[in-house]
Design a protein around this motif. Sequence first.
Motif, short mmCIF file in Angstrom:
data_model
loop_
_atom_site.label_atom_id
_atom_site.label_comp_id
_atom_site.label_asym_id
_atom_site.label_seq_id
_atom_site.Cartn_x
_atom_site.Cartn_y
_atom_site.Cartn_z
N HIS A 164 -70.45 -27.93 -41.87
CA HIS A 164 -69.43 -28.95 -42.14
C HIS A 164 -68.47 -29.09 -40.96
CE1 HIS A 164 -66.58 -31.41 -44.35
NE2 HIS A 164 -65.62 -30.53 -44.14
N GLU A 167 -70.18 -31.13 -38.37
CA GLU A 167 -70.22 -32.54 -38.77
C GLU A 167 -68.87 -33.22 -38.55
OE1 GLU A 167 -71.42 -32.38 -42.81
OE2 GLU A 167 -73.54 -31.93 -42.35
N GLU A 168 -67.79 -32.47 -38.78
CA GLU A 168 -66.44 -33.02 -38.64
C GLU A 168 -65.91 -32.92 -37.21
OE1 GLU A 168 -64.76 -34.70 -41.05
OE2 GLU A 168 -66.66 -34.50 -42.13
#
Length: 218
Positions: A164, A167-168
């Motif tokens: 995550h 992805e961010e």
Amino acid sequence: MPEQNKANPTKFITVFCGASPGRDPEYVEMAKELGREMLKRNYGLVYGGGSYGLMGAIAQTIHEGGGKVIGVIPAALKKIERPEIGETNNDLIYGEERVVPDMHTRKAMMNKLCDAFITLPGGYGTMEELLEITTWSQLSIHTKPVMLFNMKGYFEHLLKFIEHSIEEKFVVEWSDGVIVAGSTAVEVLDKLEVYQPPKSRFALQWNDVDTPSKENFV
């Protein structure tokens, strides 16, 4: 095949893990299995010096098997994590002890003594150790294997959190390759033996104050 000289390990592996045994007895058994597999490969252990939980389990397994164990523990934690009880001589059960003044010195010594890192389940301290040596790899402070023993899926949420973060765009994509996970002792050590650090690591020269800056750091 000639008998291995366990007094002279071919590698030292720093193992970060909890002073708790966890809820399921299988955690302790899997820690012992890692210790037995390290003995087969003539790997010595560097660990946090405690006599309880997963720390005590792997240290006692390797020491009783004739392997080399070095426990590095801050003086303030010794009475809690490695107490001398009665006539017990902890060095005869858990191996050599090195007492250091603080947590920072502990991690620096554990890094200096080892050829690779394996993290087992643990709490805040274990997580902090894992993430610090991962950061050190990212910053080219070391090139050693950073392995995760994902016992019973314990680290699944952490691995998803890292995904995550990538992805961010808070963690660079290539950093996903710093940590390599395995679900059994054999898998972890097999992967450790062929580990290659990501090629795109930040090429910092820690003795060179004129290291050029790098655009798009993240």
